[in-house]
Design an enzyme around this catalytic site. Structure first.
Site, PDB file in Angstrom:
ATOM      1  CD  GLU A 193      -2.547  -1.940   0.650  1.00 37.34           C
ATOM      2  OE1 GLU A 193      -1.541  -2.695   0.686  1.00 37.34           O
ATOM      3  OE2 GLU A 193      -3.674  -2.377   0.407  1.00 37.34           O
ATOM      4  CE1 TYR A 239       0.213   3.946   5.198  1.00 38.55           C
ATOM      5  CE2 TYR A 239      -0.581   1.769   4.565  1.00 38.55           C
ATOM      6  CZ  TYR A 239      -0.840   3.076   4.956  1.00 38.55           C
ATOM      7  OH  TYR A 239      -2.134   3.515   5.104  1.00 38.55           O
ATOM      8  NE  ARG A 284      -2.659  -6.478   2.550  1.00 36.65           N
ATOM      9  CZ  ARG A 284      -3.770  -5.805   2.754  1.00 36.65           C
ATOM     10  NH1 ARG A 284      -3.916  -5.114   3.849  1.00 36.65           N
ATOM     11  NH2 ARG A 284      -4.751  -5.841   1.885  1.00 36.65           N
ATOM     12  CG  HIS A 299      -2.945   4.645   0.834  1.00 37.24           C
ATOM     13  ND1 HIS A 299      -4.138   3.967   0.765  1.00 37.24           N
ATOM     14  CD2 HIS A 299      -2.338   4.209   1.953  1.00 37.24           C
ATOM     15  CE1 HIS A 299      -4.249   3.165   1.806  1.00 37.24           C
ATOM     16  NE2 HIS A 299      -3.162   3.285   2.537  1.00 37.24           N
ATOM     17  NE  ARG A 327     -16.102  -4.127  -4.884  1.00 34.52           N
ATOM     18  CZ  ARG A 327     -17.238  -4.779  -4.630  1.00 34.52           C
ATOM     19  NH1 ARG A 327     -17.427  -5.389  -3.467  1.00 34.52           N
ATOM     20  NH2 ARG A 327     -18.195  -4.791  -5.532  1.00 34.52           N
ATOM     21  CB  CYS A 367     -20.744   2.955  -0.070  1.00 37.16           C
ATOM     22  SG  CYS A 367     -20.846   2.780   1.735  1.00 37.16           S
ATOM     23  CD  GLN A 397     -22.129   6.883   0.854  1.00 41.11           C
ATOM     24  OE1 GLN A 397     -22.551   6.131  -0.008  1.00 41.11           O
ATOM     25  NE2 GLN A 397     -22.916   7.731   1.478  1.00 41.11           N
ATOM     26  CG  ASP A 400     -42.645   2.454  -0.404  1.00 41.46           C
ATOM     27  OD1 ASP A 400     -41.709   2.934   0.256  1.00 41.46           O
ATOM     28  OD2 ASP A 400     -42.937   2.853  -1.558  1.00 41.46           O
ATOM     29  CD  GLN A 459     -33.901   9.390  -2.793  1.00 39.87           C
ATOM     30  OE1 GLN A 459     -32.968   9.901  -3.391  1.00 39.87           O
ATOM     31  NE2 GLN A 459     -34.321   9.838  -1.616  1.00 39.87           N
ATOM     32  CD1 TRP A 493     -10.313   9.745  -5.009  1.00 40.26           C
ATOM     33  CD2 TRP A 493      -9.585   8.866  -6.939  1.00 40.26           C
ATOM     34  NE1 TRP A 493      -9.939   8.443  -4.756  1.00 40.26           N
ATOM     35  CE2 TRP A 493      -9.483   7.888  -5.931  1.00 40.26           C
ATOM     36  CE3 TRP A 493      -9.187   8.534  -8.231  1.00 40.26           C
ATOM     37  CZ2 TRP A 493      -9.002   6.598  -6.171  1.00 40.26           C
ATOM     38  CZ3 TRP A 493      -8.709   7.250  -8.476  1.00 40.26           C
ATOM     39  CH2 TRP A 493      -8.615   6.300  -7.456  1.00 40.26           C
ATOM     40  CD  GLU A 527     -24.345  18.492   3.146  1.00 44.88           C
ATOM     41  OE1 GLU A 527     -23.547  17.548   3.212  1.00 44.88           O
ATOM     42  OE2 GLU A 527     -24.226  19.421   2.323  1.00 44.88           O
ATOM     43  CG  ASP A 537     -25.294  10.149   3.318  1.00 47.84           C
ATOM     44  OD1 ASP A 537     -25.903   9.977   4.385  1.00 47.84           O
ATOM     45  OD2 ASP A 537     -24.067  10.315   3.264  1.00 47.84           O
TER      46      ASP A 537
END
Ligand code: FAD
Ligand code: NAP
Ligand code: SF4
Length: 656
Positions: free
Chosen positions: A143, A145, A193, A231, A267, A316, A318, A384, A392, A561, A638, A640
């Site tokens: 990664e 480091y 690693r 990174h 993933r 995500c 997030q 609903d 959504q 990005w 804002e 989400d």
């Protein structure tokens, strides 16, 4: 369970929150866990006063973690991570003084003496980890480091015995590996690693990766883990647009070359994908990190054949990585309990009084509230207007690269069934109905309505809303202007410009991702990168915002990005400092930086934000019913899914 920094490592609570977090995952059946990165000395800190293990006092606090895990029958390794030039403090060091473009500081070049002292610090930290009760350590060699900075010409410009030739560049990791093994003992797990794909210029060649792994095995590693991407790489490696298992091929490439167990990463988020990779001979073990944030009981459910109950990580970022990058504690969008185990024991005891509660709206907020309230023993009716749950999310899941959102809906559908929520679809309810049904409490999770901006010609037939496009599948022409460059504007742009894939199968998606981002699976170049393939978009698209400056600046730190790069590669024009004047047969008339322009577009798609739908609030309150507002119905600015799901959860958790 792979290493992931959560911020709990830095709590001044004798690591009790971290202990509760890992104990929950051990209880849920994770086989072997690895902590977030812990520095072996001060220079190695990720951030000022970051997590470190270099003293007996620090080791004593880690005992809380190891004993909590062992009490639950789990095993845990501590990751030793020296940040090198990625450290966010001014005392950062590196093999050579080469600043990373993602860092504000230039590193100090390490003297040979400091290099030797640092190797000893790694070994001492491993010995202390053993003293603290860890079952092993993971040496973070990827990664980008410090260790990775030594192994590649990109960051190692030294001419002494620690740089120059490949043998010199890998001397640092090999010495660390040998001394860690010597100090920590033979019967201690040492995972190393390896950076199998640096994904940056002047990274390793494949031969170098292979030779390093072979040498690390010979130096005494117990297993080798896969590291993907520095990174600073400009290729998304774990975000939701990365297809599942997209990096297993690189682990497989090493499989025949080494004898110790090899771990695949990145993933892999379902038991089925993990099994597929193991059966296919890609690796001996599979490591997942975020999927255990999303569901601490992942393994127990998989083992019991209940994988349909797993709350799947949708990649995500997030609430996990985006939080950590902002120096906030991590949590999880789909599991608000994550990293708050010490606050919320799951699941809590039923409330003393069972109540009849209506939840109006089966979007993320309503789904979360209904399933959590029902788990506490209430009689919950979920309504609903639509014929399917999800609100959504049913649009989000159609965006190319966001198909993981289906998993959240599958999970909630299962929880509705399991917790006994009474679901009423195709049921738009009004206040009179709810009053009539004698509900003791009503939760309004009715979401939002899209904002209609006041622009002359907004009623022109060429104007569409994002709902027309994503939900109703209305036809869209070849030239399109999108008004609003928030999360939805970006998603609509991605939807409208996505190339059509022939089969839609997993292998095709992976191959497309490799080409789109320039991942060199033939490994003919250092770092495993090549030029990305230019995408051919079926449409010409303009993505517009009124605010000056970078477009989509409020998108997630770790994914924004990548969305911008995707659209740039597809030729989307992204304009800020725009004022809209009118829409007519000629197209969209606007000014950009004060200069008048006309975009001769076939359609204008409105993605100009949302306003809350609280139309039921007043009549219900007037009838004396206790009403709660959550999600978009409470506040659309804002908004989400992270906030929506958390508000549903907290409402049930408050228990009042
Ligand atoms: P909604 O999802 O809007 O659900 C409200 C529900 O209430 C609807 O199903 C509606 O039918 C129902 N309803 C309303 N009135 C009534 C009534 N009277 N009777 C019965 N039912 C009623 N968020 C993220 O965090 N990450 C993302 O990547 C992301 N991507 C997105 C992509 C797209 C294309 C879109 C459109 C949204 C995305 N979002 C994303 C936003 C996220 O989906 C919303 O923040 C979230 O859905 C809000 O949840 P909610 O439950 O408050 O409302
Ligand atoms: P948003 O992020 O608030 O963006 C709204 C956009 O509309 C902004 O670009 C805004 O920029 C513009 N706008 C606002 N008022 C306008 C007006 N009167 N006229 C013209 N333009 C106007 O909202 P959203 O895109 O609707 O998304 C809704 C929520 O879903 C957001 O909170 C978002 O975070 C979430 N979401 C997240 C993702 C994700 O990938 N994480 C994806 C989709 C949605 P200007 O004012 O500068 O023009
Ligand atoms: Fe996965 Fe998103 Fe949860 Fe992070 S916040 S663990 S990426 S679902």
């Amino acid at each position: 369970m792979g290493s992931m920094h959560t911020g709990l490592e830095e709590h001044k609570d004798d690591l009790k929150a971290l202990a509760a977090y890992f104990a929950a995952r051990a209880r849920g059946g994770a086989g072997l866990m690895v902590t977030g990165g812990i520095a072996p000395n001060r220079q190695g800190w990720l951030t000022p006063f970051g997590a470190k293990l270099s003293s007996r006092d620090e080791a004593a606090k880690h005992r809380n973690v190891t004993s909590a895990v062992h009490d639950e029958g789990g095993q845990i390794c501590m990751q030793i991570l020296h940040a090198g030039r990625y450290a966010m403090h001014p005392f950062l060091v590196a093999p050579s003084p080469v600043r990373a473009h993602i860092s504000p500081f230039k590193p100090w070049e390490m003297s040979p003496r400091l290099i030797r002292a640092t190797i000893q610090d790694f070994a001492a930290s491993a010995a202390l980890a053993r003293e603290a009760g860890y079952d092993g350590v993971e040496i973070m060699g990827s990664e980008g480091y410090l260790i990775n900075q030594f192994t590649v010409p990109r960051t190692n410009r030294r001419q002494d015995e620690w740089g120059g030739s490949f043998e010199n560049r890998i001397r640092f990791p090999l010495e660390i590996m040998k001394q860690v093994r010597q100090k920590a003992g033979k019967d201690f797990i040492v995972i190393y690693r390896v950076s199998m794909l640096d994904l940056v210029d002047d990274g390793s060649t494949w031969d170098e990766v292979e030779q390093l792994a072979i040498a690390i095995e010979a130096a005494g590693a117990t297993m080798i883990n896969t590291g993907i991407g520095w990174h600073e790489a400009r290729i998304p490696t774990i975000a939701t647009m990365v297809p599942r298992g997209a990096y297993a091929w690189v682990t497989k490439r090493l499989k025949e070359k080494i004898g110790i167990p090899l771990i695949a990463t990145n993933r892999i988020n379902t038991p089925e994908k993990a099994e597929e990779l193991l059966r296919g001979g890609f690796a001996d073990m599979v490591s997942m990190a975020r999927p255990f944030l999303a569901d601490p009981d992942f393994m127990a459910k998989a083992q019991a054949g209940r994988s349909d109950e797993i709350n799947t990580c949708i990649a995500c970022n997030q609430a996990c990585l985006d939080h950590v990058f902002k120096r906030k504690d991590a949590s999880c969008l789909v599991n608000p309990r994550a990293c708050k185990e010490i606050l919320y024991a799951a699941p809590t005891a039923p409330l003393p009084k069972k109540q009849k509660i209506a939840v109006v709206g089966a979007g993320p907020a309503g789904l979360s509230a209904a399933t959590e309230l029902a788990a506490k023993g209430h009689e919950v009716h979920l309504y609903d207007a639509s014929g399917e749950i999800g609100g959504q999310f049913n649009m989000a899941k159609r965006i190319p690269g966001k198909s993981e959102f289906y998993e959240t809906l599958r999970y909630f559908a299962k929880m509705i069934e399991k917790n006994g929520v009474q679901l009423h679809l195709n049921s738009r309810v009004d206040a009179a109905y709810l009053i009539n049904q004698k509900f003791e409490q009503v939760v309004l999770a009715t979401g939002i309505t899209p904002r209609t901006p006041q622009i002359e010609g907004i009623d022109h037939p060429k104007v569409l809303s994002y709902i027309d496009v994503l939900q109703d599948g209305k036809p869209v022409g070849e030239k399109v202007a999108i008004i609003g460059a928030g999360g939805i504007g970006f998603d609509v742009a991605i939807f409208l410009t996505a190339p059509k894939l022939a089969s839609g199968g997993d292998l095709e998606a992976i191959a497309h991702y490799h080409h789109e981002w320039g991942i060199d699976t033939g490994y003919t170049h250092r770092g495993g990168i090549t030029a990305p393939e230019k995408e051919t978009s079926p449409r010409q698209v303009w993505l517009l915002q009124r605010t000056k400056g970078k477009i989509g600046d409020r998108l997630g730190k770790t994914t924004g990005w990548a969305h911008r790069l995707t659209l740039k590669n597809r030729g989307v024009q992204m304009w800020s400092d725009v004022q809209y004047q009118r829409i007519d047969d000629a197209g969209l008339h606007l000014t950009v930086g004060g200069e008048s322009r006309t975009l001769a577009v076939d359609n204008v798609v409105i993605c100009a934000g949302q306003v809350p739908d609280r139309s039921l609030l007043e009549p219900l309150e007037a009838a004396g019913i206790r009403v709660h507002l959550i999600g978009g119905a409470k506040e659309a600015g804002e908004l989400d899914a992270k906030r929506a799901i958390e508000e549903g959860f907290l409402l049930a958790e408050r228990g009042d």
